[in-house]
Each structure stands twice: as C-alpha cells, then as structure tokens.
Design a protein around this motif. Structure first.
Motif, short mmCIF file in Angstrom:
data_model
loop_
_atom_site.label_atom_id
_atom_site.label_comp_id
_atom_site.label_asym_id
_atom_site.label_seq_id
_atom_site.Cartn_x
_atom_site.Cartn_y
_atom_site.Cartn_z
N GLY A 373 -1.03 -15.77 47.98
CA GLY A 373 0.06 -15.29 47.12
C GLY A 373 0.52 -13.91 47.52
O GLY A 373 1.73 -13.65 47.62
N GLY A 374 -0.43 -12.99 47.75
CA GLY A 374 -0.04 -11.65 48.17
C GLY A 374 0.67 -11.63 49.51
O GLY A 374 1.64 -10.90 49.71
N GLY A 375 0.18 -12.43 50.44
CA GLY A 375 0.81 -12.49 51.75
C GLY A 375 2.24 -13.01 51.68
O GLY A 375 3.14 -12.47 52.34
N LEU A 376 2.45 -14.05 50.86
CA LEU A 376 3.80 -14.57 50.70
C LEU A 376 4.73 -13.54 50.04
O LEU A 376 5.89 -13.40 50.43
N ARG A 381 9.20 -9.90 50.61
CA ARG A 381 9.78 -8.57 50.46
C ARG A 381 10.21 -8.01 51.81
O ARG A 381 11.26 -7.34 51.90
N HIS A 382 9.45 -8.28 52.85
CA HIS A 382 9.82 -7.83 54.18
C HIS A 382 11.14 -8.48 54.63
O HIS A 382 11.96 -7.84 55.30
N ARG A 383 11.35 -9.72 54.22
CA ARG A 383 12.58 -10.43 54.57
C ARG A 383 13.77 -9.99 53.69
O ARG A 383 14.91 -10.36 53.97
N GLY A 384 13.51 -9.18 52.67
CA GLY A 384 14.58 -8.73 51.78
C GLY A 384 14.92 -9.70 50.68
O GLY A 384 15.97 -9.56 50.06
N TRP A 385 14.06 -10.65 50.41
CA TRP A 385 14.34 -11.64 49.38
C TRP A 385 13.86 -11.22 48.00
O TRP A 385 14.13 -11.90 47.02
N GLY A 387 14.10 -7.76 46.88
CA GLY A 387 14.55 -6.40 46.65
C GLY A 387 14.27 -5.45 47.78
O GLY A 387 14.80 -4.33 47.79
N GLY A 388 13.48 -5.84 48.75
CA GLY A 388 13.22 -4.97 49.88
C GLY A 388 14.33 -5.05 50.91
O GLY A 388 15.24 -5.87 50.84
N SER A 389 14.28 -4.18 51.90
CA SER A 389 15.29 -4.20 52.97
C SER A 389 14.86 -5.18 54.05
O SER A 389 13.70 -5.25 54.42
N ALA A 390 15.82 -5.95 54.55
CA ALA A 390 15.50 -6.96 55.55
C ALA A 390 15.10 -6.29 56.85
O ALA A 390 15.66 -5.27 57.24
#
Length: 390
Positions: A373-376, A381-385, A387-390
């Motif tokens: 779960g944490g890894g997903l 988030r790394h992909r920007g899905w 709220g993070g930046s892609a």
C-alpha cells in the motif's frame, strides 16, 4: 484623466456585477428575474377585424403630456381632453411633442388616432405589443416602432415597445408603462439654445430615435459587468446555479441582439427611402444613429460569444471535477486490489497451508500489505496522481 474615469467606471460595473451574482447565488430558476423576461404578446383573436385593439388588463388610463415649442417659447400644457390636441396638430409655426403613456382606455386611444390622423392599423400595432422594429409610411404620417431597453431597480433589464408617429409639425410617442429614456430630450427642449428648439418635427423624431438606440449602451455595459463577474465565478466557484445564470444572461443577450439588429435595419430603411418625410438635414444624424446601433450590436455579439465560452468552460470544469473524483476512486481501488488478493488467499479454508501455523506469518502478511500500500501511494504521488508533481 478620462482614462482613469473610464477605468474606475468599469471597475464599479464589474463590482456591481459581482454583488448581483452573489446576491442571486441561492435563487431558484424562477427568481432569476434580474435579467428580465419578455412580456407575453397580445394579439387579436383569429379572424378579427383589421385594426381591432386588444387592451392589456389593469392598464392605467392614458396620460397625455405635451411639449409645444418654437425658437423663442415653450409650453407644457396639461391635456385632459383629446380634442385639445387638434389645435397643436394643425399649427404650422410650432413643433409639438405629444407623449401618451398608458393603454387603459380604448376610446381615448381611438380618439387620439382620429385627431392626429394615425392609421387604425398603426394604432393596433401600438397596442399589440411586442411588434418588430419597423418603419411604415401611412398616408401623410410616418410610423416607427422601436424597442426601448433600460436598467431599472435591482439590475432588472426592462424592454418595452415605443411607437412614434411623425406628422407635418408634430411627433406622437406611445408607451404602455411609466418610465422612459427621454429625460435628456426633455431637458434639451427646455433649453432655448439647443438645435432641437430651432429644428422641425423630423429632427425631434431623430432625437427620440437616438435616445432609444443610445439607451442600449448602459444596458450593454451592465451586462458586461455581469458577464465578467460570471466568468470569475465559473473559474473559482462554479455551482449548479451558475449555469442557470449563464443561460439567463445568454437569453437576454440574444433578445437584445435580435431587437437591435431589426432596429438597425429600420434606421437603414429610413436612410435609403427617399419618399419618407425626412429632410436632407436630418439624414446625417440618422447615419450617426445607425453607427450607434452597429456599436451596440458589436458589443452584444462580443458578450454573447463570451457567454457561450462560459457555458463551455462551466461544462469543462464540471467534467474536470468528475474526472478528479473518478481518479481518486480509481487510485484507492488500485491500492486495495493487491491487499484484497492477499487477504483472499489466506482466508481460504484448506487444511494444509503452512503459513497459517508459522509464528511470524501474521506480522509478515501485515508488513507485506503495508509495504504494497505504501509503495503504491508513493508511486502514484511520484506520477502526480495524488497531488504531487509528475
């Protein structure tokens, strides 16, 4: 200095539009009257005699105001008897403006028409509103139908028919309800130094026509403030009520465009028809009226295109919000799919499952699920899905 005044005026209009939108934010569809609704048309029964009048219910009695003037003097008598108008109509040395307000008495209206020699069909068009803007020549008088627009009350845009009749030395105006855009014309008549006091009845007709056409400028400016406020609302805080207000604004702009387009054509007909009782001195001023009608039409078309764009923007914003919701639900479902698979595997009731009796089996499964779960979550988030930046 003039640019600063224009900017401050525009800012005040925009702020007024914002207040108007905020004040009507929670109103139902029926209450969106701040943009006005067209009045129901009145027509005689099918097969009625031509010229028959259908009067509005509960209409006030006609009131007649007269302004009789020449270069030197001005008289504003109170007319209580229609027969008094005959003396003004037959005078050849002075110009008379006969302003009739209210359609509550058919006998009075018919008497006015007979006294001034207005054709019965024209009198029927005066009463049966709304008529399309037009210019007609009846015997010895010119008949003009216009639609007057003005801002009244709390942002209400009122559109009312104004009918004008031009005689040899008189102009008669007819309207159903109190209130008009002719106060500047009255002020010019009361001033002895204006061109209006030194001109004929056709120049008075032009002045009234110009007042009606120029009355669309403040209406269009008001709608411009509303459109800009709606644009800000759609971008920052669009609701279901926003779409209703956009539709109301679009409906009003379409009505104004249709009316002003026909009024421009009517003015153009007055310019081209050489048989109309208009002097050559008045034609240049009519061209100016025609130009003003073009200007308001351009502004109305611009705001109409903006409103259409706002509708598209509103629908795109709603679609975007729906996509955001679906994306969040999809991410949550994707996280729980492998966790559900692990729980399902170890929830099977087989007799021989070595991990079920292993001392570290339970914490290992927990660690595996938390790690997945944490890894997903980190990957999304790394992909920007999330709220993070892609």
């Amino acid at each position: 200095m003039r640019e600063v005044d224009e900017e401050s005026e525009l800012e005040s209009l925009v702020e007024w539009g914002r207040k108007l939108v905020r004040a009507s934010a929670d109103l139902p569809r029926e209450a969106l009257e701040f943009l006005g609704r067209p009045a129901p048309a009145r027509r005689p029964a099918q097969g009625a005699v031509p010229g028959e009048m259908v009067l509005p219910q509960d209409a006030p009695e006609p009131t007649i105001r007269v302004m009789d003037f020449d270069r030197e003097t001005l008289e504003e008598p109170t007319v209580t008897d229609v027969s008094e108008l005959r003396g003004f109509a037959e005078s050849s040395e002075r110009v008379t403006w006969i302003d009739v307000e209210g359609f509550g008495s058919q006998a009075t209206l018919e008497a006015i028409g007979e006294t001034l020699g207005i054709h019965p069909l024209a009198m029927a068009d005066i009463v049966h509103v709304p008529q399309r803007p037009k210019v007609e020549l009846h015997d010895d008088h010119l008949f003009v139908v216009l639609q007057m627009a003005r801002v009244t009350g709390f942002g209400s845009i009122d559109i009312e028919q104004i009918s004008l009749a031009l005689g040899e030395n008189w102009v008669a105006s007819f309207q159903e309800r109190p209130g008009d855009v002719f106060d500047p014309v009255r002020a010019r008549i009361r001033s002895a130094t204006t061109r209006l006091r030194h001109s004929g009845a056709d120049y008075l007709l032009y002045t009234l026509l110009d007042a009606v056409i120029d009355g669309y400028f403040p209406v269009v400016e008001t709608l411009g403030g509303i459109v800009e406020a709606l644009e800000e609302e759609v971008i920052h805080n669009a609701t279901r009520a926003s779409l209703a207000r956009i539709h109301a604004t679009r409906r009003t702009l379409l009505t104004l465009h249709r009316v002003q387009w026909r009024q421009r054509d009517a003015v153009n007909a007055m310019l081209r028809d050489e048989e109309l009782p208009l002097s050559d001195n008045v034609k240049p001023y009519l061209r100016d009226v025609h130009d003003h009608a073009f200007q308001t039409l351009d502004a109305i078309e611009t705001y109409r295109d903006m409103v259409v764009g706002l509708m598209d923007l509103h629908l795109s914003s709603a679609s975007h919000r729906m996509n955001e919701v679906m994306k969040t639900l999809t991410v949550m479902a994707t996280i729980f799919i492998p966790l559900t698979f692990i729980v399902g595997v170890y929830g099977m009731n087989f007799d021989y499952m070595p991990e079920l009796r292993w001392e570290w089996g339970y914490p290992t499964v927990w660690a595996l699920m938390l790690g997945l779960g944490g890894g997903l979550l980190l990957w999304f988030r790394h992909r920007g899905w999330l709220g993070g930046s892609a």
